[in-house]
Scaffold this motif. Structure first.
Motif, short mmCIF file in Angstrom:
data_model
loop_
_atom_site.label_atom_id
_atom_site.label_comp_id
_atom_site.label_asym_id
_atom_site.label_seq_id
_atom_site.Cartn_x
_atom_site.Cartn_y
_atom_site.Cartn_z
N GLN A 8 9.09 9.63 -4.45
CA GLN A 8 9.19 8.99 -5.77
C GLN A 8 10.06 7.73 -5.71
O GLN A 8 10.77 7.39 -6.67
CB GLN A 8 9.76 9.97 -6.81
CG GLN A 8 8.98 11.26 -6.93
CD GLN A 8 7.60 11.03 -7.54
OE1 GLN A 8 7.48 10.89 -8.74
NE2 GLN A 8 6.57 11.01 -6.70
N HIS A 9 9.96 7.03 -4.58
CA HIS A 9 10.77 5.83 -4.38
C HIS A 9 9.84 4.61 -4.36
O HIS A 9 9.04 4.43 -3.44
CB HIS A 9 11.53 5.93 -3.05
CG HIS A 9 12.46 4.76 -2.81
ND1 HIS A 9 13.06 4.52 -1.59
CD2 HIS A 9 12.90 3.78 -3.63
CE1 HIS A 9 13.81 3.44 -1.68
NE2 HIS A 9 13.73 2.97 -2.91
N ILE A 10 9.95 3.79 -5.39
CA ILE A 10 9.15 2.57 -5.49
C ILE A 10 9.96 1.39 -4.99
O ILE A 10 11.10 1.17 -5.42
CB ILE A 10 8.69 2.33 -6.94
CG1 ILE A 10 7.74 3.45 -7.37
CG2 ILE A 10 8.02 0.97 -7.08
CD1 ILE A 10 7.30 3.35 -8.81
N ILE A 11 9.36 0.63 -4.06
CA ILE A 11 10.02 -0.52 -3.46
C ILE A 11 9.20 -1.77 -3.74
O ILE A 11 8.00 -1.81 -3.50
CB ILE A 11 10.16 -0.34 -1.93
CG1 ILE A 11 10.90 0.96 -1.61
CG2 ILE A 11 10.87 -1.54 -1.30
CD1 ILE A 11 10.86 1.35 -0.15
N VAL A 12 9.86 -2.78 -4.30
CA VAL A 12 9.20 -4.08 -4.52
C VAL A 12 9.66 -5.00 -3.40
O VAL A 12 10.83 -5.37 -3.32
CB VAL A 12 9.56 -4.67 -5.89
CG1 VAL A 12 8.79 -5.97 -6.12
CG2 VAL A 12 9.28 -3.68 -7.01
N ARG A 13 8.75 -5.35 -2.52
CA ARG A 13 9.11 -6.14 -1.33
C ARG A 13 8.06 -7.22 -1.07
O ARG A 13 7.00 -7.24 -1.69
CB ARG A 13 9.20 -5.23 -0.11
CG ARG A 13 7.88 -4.53 0.25
CD ARG A 13 8.01 -3.79 1.57
NE ARG A 13 6.81 -3.01 1.91
CZ ARG A 13 5.73 -3.50 2.51
NH1 ARG A 13 5.67 -4.80 2.82
NH2 ARG A 13 4.70 -2.72 2.79
N LYS A 14 8.37 -8.08 -0.11
CA LYS A 14 7.40 -9.08 0.33
C LYS A 14 6.46 -8.46 1.35
O LYS A 14 6.86 -7.60 2.13
CB LYS A 14 8.10 -10.28 0.95
CG LYS A 14 8.79 -11.21 -0.05
CD LYS A 14 9.34 -12.44 0.64
CE LYS A 14 9.98 -13.38 -0.37
NZ LYS A 14 10.52 -14.60 0.30
N ALA A 15 5.23 -8.92 1.34
CA ALA A 15 4.26 -8.46 2.33
C ALA A 15 4.61 -9.06 3.68
O ALA A 15 5.22 -10.13 3.79
CB ALA A 15 2.85 -8.88 1.93
N MET A 34 3.50 -13.07 -0.41
CA MET A 34 3.01 -12.22 -1.49
C MET A 34 3.98 -11.08 -1.78
O MET A 34 4.64 -10.57 -0.88
CB MET A 34 1.63 -11.66 -1.13
CG MET A 34 0.58 -12.73 -0.88
SD MET A 34 -1.01 -12.02 -0.36
CE MET A 34 -1.98 -13.51 -0.13
N THR A 35 4.01 -10.65 -3.05
CA THR A 35 4.87 -9.55 -3.45
C THR A 35 4.05 -8.26 -3.50
O THR A 35 2.96 -8.24 -4.06
CB THR A 35 5.49 -9.83 -4.83
OG1 THR A 35 6.23 -11.05 -4.77
CG2 THR A 35 6.42 -8.70 -5.25
N LEU A 36 4.62 -7.21 -2.93
CA LEU A 36 3.94 -5.91 -2.88
C LEU A 36 4.74 -4.85 -3.61
O LEU A 36 5.98 -4.87 -3.63
CB LEU A 36 3.75 -5.46 -1.42
CG LEU A 36 2.58 -6.04 -0.62
CD1 LEU A 36 2.52 -5.37 0.74
CD2 LEU A 36 1.27 -5.84 -1.35
N ILE A 37 4.02 -3.90 -4.20
CA ILE A 37 4.62 -2.66 -4.69
C ILE A 37 4.36 -1.62 -3.61
O ILE A 37 3.22 -1.41 -3.21
CB ILE A 37 4.00 -2.22 -6.03
CG1 ILE A 37 3.99 -3.39 -7.03
CG2 ILE A 37 4.76 -1.03 -6.59
CD1 ILE A 37 5.35 -3.96 -7.34
#
Length: 800
Positions: free
Chosen positions: A281-288, A308-311
Motif C-alpha cells: 500500500q505504498h504509492i511512489i510518485v517518481r520519474k520514469a 515523464m512522471t510515473l505513479i
C-alpha cells in the motif's frame, strides 16, 4: 465542454430558456458553440417487461418474446442475445416513429407475428461510441425498478438540452459543470449552490498501513489518496449513465463512472487502482527511467523517457501520471478494494508526455492546461460520497494527502477610476465588488481602491486589466454606451516606397507575369544547384538556430533557386509557358561581426520566363519596359560571359549611370539540368531591388507636342559579326547631334549578300528641330558625319 442543462440547474437556478441562456453566456464571455437536443422522437417509447422467451420455431437465430406493457400483452420477434425473462426494456409500439425515421409496423418473421420492437441504444439515438459495453449490439436493459407501462423518458431522462461551450486554454476552471455554473450564476445574478460533501467512513482505518512518497516534486504538486473496501463492480444507475452520455463520456462501470462523473462535475481527473495490486500500500510518485517499458490500460506497451512522471509502488509502475493508468492495476469485476487517486501534476510535463507518447486522454487534456491543486481533496471526497450513496463500497477512514508546497491565494488591487476609464462606464465601487464576489474573487473596499484575493483556480488573473475585463464582461459589454473615438485620427496610406513597389508589381503584371511567393528559408545545396563558385560570398549563409530540417536550414542569398523551383514545378505539371516574378529579401552575413549583429537584408527582384516564343530579347523587352515605367534613364546592357548561372553567350549585365543594376540571360544548361528541366530553355533577370527603388523617378514630366515635322533616315551598316550593337548605338548617340530625336534598330542580317564574317545592322533615325522645319540637306550632312565616325571607329560601311 458539453453541459446538460438539467445537471447545470442542480447548482444554479435558471429561469430562462436554453437559447436565451446560450446568448447571455456568450455575451458574458463563455462562448457557446452548439445547442444539442437529446431525445427528440422518444416521447412515445414506453417501458415493457419480458415475461417469456421461446425459441423461434423456424429460425435458429431468432427468439419469440412475450412482452407486457401493464395493460396488454404483445408478441415480439427479435435477434437480440442479451435479453432475459423479467428484463425491463424500452418498447416501441405499432405506429411509433423512431429518431432514425423508422416507423414501427406489425410484421411477420418466418411466420411469427411481431407487434412492436424492443429498442437498442442505437435505435434511440445514442451515439455508438457512447453506448455502454454491455448493451452494444443488443437491447437496452433498464433497472429492475423501472415502472412498466410508463414513458421511457420519465425513467431515463433522455429528453434534454445540452450546451457545448468553447473553453479557451487559459480557463481550465470552466472545464466542469461547476465552473460553468459559477459563470452562469454571475451572468444571471443567481445564487451558486456547491455540492455538500459528507462521508460516513464505515470501513476500516487504513492510513497507518499505507504511505505516499513524492520523489518527483517538480512533476507532482499534490497527491491525495483514499481507500474503498467491499467494492461491488456493477453498472452505474441509469441517471448517471445518461448524464455521462450527454456529456460525451461512455459509461463503463459504477466505480469508473463515478470518477468520470466527478471529473465532469468539479473538473478534477481521478483514477482508481485495484488496491490488492499495490505492494505494501505504498504509492511512489517518481520519474520514469530512460527506456522503461510500461503497459497502459489500452494494452499497449509504451517506452518511456526520463522526463515523464510515473505513479508506482515498491515493485513497479502503476500508471503514467495524468495520462493513463496501467493494465496490471486496472479495476476489474474481481476487484474488492480500490485506492482512489486525486492528484495535481505539472502541466508542462503532462503536455510533453502526452505528445511524446501520442496518447491524449480526458485527464491529460485537463492537466496540461493547469489544474487547481485545491480541488484534489474535494474531488476525492465527492467521489467517495457517491460511492457510499450508490452502495458501491465502504469508505475506509482517513485520507492520505501529500501537499509539500500548498498554494497561497494571491492578492491584488483594482482602481475603480481605472476600471471606468478603460471601459468607458460609470460603475460604482459597490457594484464592482459585487461583480467580483459573484465570480468567487474575494473583493473588499480599502479606501479609494479595491483589494482582491485571487482564487487558486483563476491563474489567468495576473494584472489589473484582467480584473477590469472580468467586471466588464459580467456588467455586459453590450450595456456599455457607444461613443465616438477621441483623439487625432491618422489617414492611412502607402508610403512612397510601397507605392513604388506596387508600381513595379503592376507593371510586371501588365507584362503577363504572375507573382510568386517563396520561403526565405532554403537548403545550403541551393548554391550548388545554381553553380555558385566555392569562394562566392553568397555561400556564406545565415544559419537558423532551430531549423525544421536541412531543406530550410539557412537564409537565402539569392532568389534564383526559388524561381528555378517555381519554373520546374510548372514545367513538370505540363504548363507549356509562363512568366513569373518575385520581389523579396535576400540575406548576407556580416563577416567579422559578432553573432549579435543582424545580417544584411537586401531587396531583390527576379523575373523568370520559359516556353512558347520566349527568348533573351522578350525578357530584355520586359526589363526595358519596367525601367521606362520606373523613370530610369541611361540604361546600358553589356555582354557577360563569366556568370556561373547563365549561358556564357546569352547573358548581359545591366548598368544605370555606371551602377550595376543586375543580370539577365538564358539559364545555364547545367543549372537547368540540376532542376530536371534541361529540355526547356529558361530565362531570368536578377535585379537589385533596393538600387532600382533608389534610382526610380516617376515624377511626371511635361513635354509639349512637336510643332514641326520630323525627317526619318534609315541607315544600313555592314560591320564585323563580333561588333556589339552597343558600340554602334554609343556612336550614334554621341555624334547624332541635337536634332536626333530617337533611333531604333529594326534589322540584323547575315547571309550570302553580306561578306563572310560580317553582318548588316539597320537603324531608323528620327530628326526634328524644336523651333523650325529642318531641311533635307541639313539632315544629310549630319548623317554623313555619323557614317564617317562609324567607319573610323568600328570600320562600318554603308550597305549597298
Amino acid at each position: 465542454m458539453l453541459v446538460p442543462i438539467k445537471w447545470l440547474k442542480e447548482y444554479v437556478d435558471i429561469e430562462i430558456g436554453t437559447n436565451d441562456l446560450a446568448d447571455k453566456m456568450t455575451m458574458s464571455g463563455s462562448k457557446v458553440e452548439e445547442i444539442r437536443r437529446w431525445g427528440d422522437g422518444l416521447d412515445q417509447i414506453i417501458i415493457g417487461e419480458i415475461e417469456k422467451i421461446d425459441p423461434h420455431p423456424r429460425a435458429d437465430k431468432l427468439v419469440v418474446a412475450q412482452v407486457t406493457t401493464g395493460e396488454k400483452k404483445l408478441q415480439i420477434v427479435t435477434g437480440a442475445e442479451n435479453i432475459r425473462e423479467g428484463d425491463k426494456i424500452p418498447l416501441a409500439l405499432e405506429g411509433v416513429e423512431l429518431p432514425n425515421g423508422m416507423v414501427i409496423e406489425e410484421t411477420y418473421f418466418r411466420g411469427e407475428a411481431s407487434q412492436g420492437m424492443m429498442c437498442s441504444p442505437d435505435e434511440l439515438g445514442i451515439p455508438k461510441h457512447m453506448v455502454p459495453e454491455e448493451f452494444k449490439g443488443g437491447i437496452w436493459i433498464l433497472d429492475q425498478d423501472a415502472p412498466v407501462g410508463t414513458l421511457f423518458t420519465d425513467t431515463v431522462p433522455l429528453i434534454e438540452d445540452v450546451i457545448e461551450f468553447e473553453i479557451t486554454s487559459n480557463r481550465p476552471d470552466c472545464l466542469s459543470v461547476m465552473g460553468i455554473a459559477r459563470e452562469a450564476a454571475a451572468t444571471l445574478n443567481a445564487e451558486l449552490r456547491s455540492p455538500q460533501v459528507s462521508l460516513k467512513e464505515e470501513g476500516t482505518d487504513w492510513i497507518n498501513s499505507a504511505k505516499i512518497t513524492i520523489e518527483d516534486t517538480e512533476g507532482c504538486f499534490r497527491y491525495v489518496a483514499r481507500r474503498i473496501s467491499d467494492v461491488k463492480i456493477e453498472p452505474s444507475p441509469q441517471w448517471m449513465q445518461q448524464r455521462l452520455i450527454q456529456a460525451g463520456v461512455r459509461p463503463i462501470s459504477n466505480v469508473v463512472d463515478i470518477t468520470n462523473y466527478v471529473m465532469l462535475e468539479v473538473g478534477q481527473p481521478l483514477h482508481a487502482f485495484d488496491a490488492e495490486t499495490i505492494k505494501n500500500q505504498h504509492i511512489i510518485v517518481r520519474k520514469a527511467e530512460e527506456g522503461e517499458v510500461f503497459r497502459t490500460l489500452d494494452g499497449v506497451d509504451r517506452e518511456l523517457s526520463a522526463g515523464m512522471t510515473l505513479i508506482a509502488d515498491e515493485k513497479g509502475a502503476l500508471g503514467i501520471a495524468g495520462v493513463m493508468g496501467g493494465e496490471d492495476s486496472e479495476v476489474t469485476e474481481k476487484t474488492t478494494s480500490i485506492i482512489l487517486e486525486s492528484a495535481n501534476f505539472n502541466q508542462d510535463r503532462i503536455r510533453k508526455t502526452s505528445q511524446e507518447l501520442g496518447l491524449r486522454t480526458e485527464a491529460s487534456s485537463r492537466f496540461e492546461k493547469g489544474m487547481d491543486p485545491e480541488l484534489c481533496l474535494l474531488a476525492a471526497n465527492r467521489a467517495c460520497q457517491l460511492i457510499e450513496e450508490l452502495g458501491a463500497g465502504k469508505i475506509d477512514s482517513g485520507v492520505l494527502d501529500e501537499y509539500p508546497k500548498p498554494v497561497v491565494p494571491r492578492e491584488a488591487t483594482v482602481r475603480p477610476e481605472k476600471v471606468n476609464g478603460l471601459l468607458g462606464t460609470d460603475i460604482s465601487m459597490d457594484e464592482m465588488i459585487r461583480t467580483l464576489n459573484k465570480l468567487e474573487i474575494e473583493a473588499e473596499m480599502s479606501g479609494e481602491i479595491i483589494k482582491v484575493t485571487v482564487p487558486t483556480f483563476r491563474n489567468d488573473l495576473q494584472q489589473e486589466a484582467d480584473f477590469i475585463e472580468e467586471i466588464g464582461r459580467i456588467y455586459g459589454f453590450d450595456n456599455i454606451e457607444p461613443t465616438l473615438m477621441k483623439g487625432d485620427i491618422m489617414v492611412g496610406g502607402l508610403s512612397e516606397l510601397q507605392k513604388m513597389q506596387e508600381r513595379i508589381k503592376n507593371t510586371l503584371a501588365a507584362c503577363g507575369c504572375y507573382e510568386s511567393l517563396t520561403y526565405s528559408f532554403v537548403s545550403p545545396s541551393s548554391a550548388d544547384a545554381i553553380r555558385l563558385p566555392k569562394e562566392s560570398f553568397k555561400r556564406d549563409f545565415v544559419k537558423l538556430l532551430n531549423p525544421l530540417g536541412d531543406e530550410t536550414s539557412v537564409m537565402r542569398t539569392s532568389i534564383l533557386p526559388n524561381m528555378m523551383e517555381v519554373i520546374a514545378r510548372n514545367i513538370h505539371r505540363n504548363v507549356p509557358e509562363a512568366r513569373f516574378y518575385e520581389m523579396g529579401s535576400v540575406f548576407y552575413s556580416k563577416l567579422g561581426e559578432s553573432e549579435d549583429v543582424l545580417p544584411l537584408e537586401v531587396t531583390e527582384l527576379i523575373i523568370g520566363i520559359y516556353g512558347g516564343e520566349e527568348n533573351f530579347f522578350t525578357l530584355k523587352g520586359i526589363v526595358q519596359h519596367l525601367f521606362r515605367e520606373m523613370g530610369l534613364e541611361q540604361i546600358t546592357f553589356e555582354s557577360e560571359s563569366n556568370h556561373p548561372s547563365y549561358h556564357p553567350g546569352r547573358c548581359a549585365a545591366i548598368y544605370s549611370n555606371g551602377k550595376l543594376l543586375g543580370t539577365l540571360g538564358e539559364i545555364h544548361p547545367m543549372v537547368s539540368k540540376n532542376y530536371d528541366i534541361d529540355k526547356e530553355r529558361c530565362y531570368a533577370a536578377e535585379l537589385n531591388g533596393d538600387l532600382l527603388l533608389e534610382l526610380a523617378s516617376v515624377a511626371p514630366l511635361y513635354k509639349s507636342l512637336p510643332k514641326y515635322p520630323s525627317i526619318v533616315r534609315d541607315l544600313a551598316l555592314v560591320v564585323g559579326e563580333s561588333t556589339p550593337v552597343k558600340s554602334i548605338e554609343d556612336i550614334i548617340s554621341s555624334y547624332g547631334g541635337d536634332w536626333l530625336e530617337s533611333f531604333q534598330l529594326f534589322d540584323v542580317y547575315q547571309g550570302n549578300q553580306i561578306g563572310e564574317g560580317q553582318k548588316s545592322v539597320a537603324y531608323s533615325m528620327t530628326f526634328r528641330h524644336a523651333e523650325r522645319t529642318l531641311k533635307d540637306s541639313e539632315v544629310d550632312e549630319v548623317v554623313q558625319k555619323l557614317v564617317k565616325e562609324l567607319k573610323e571607329q568600328i570600320g562600318a560601311s554603308l550597305r549597298e
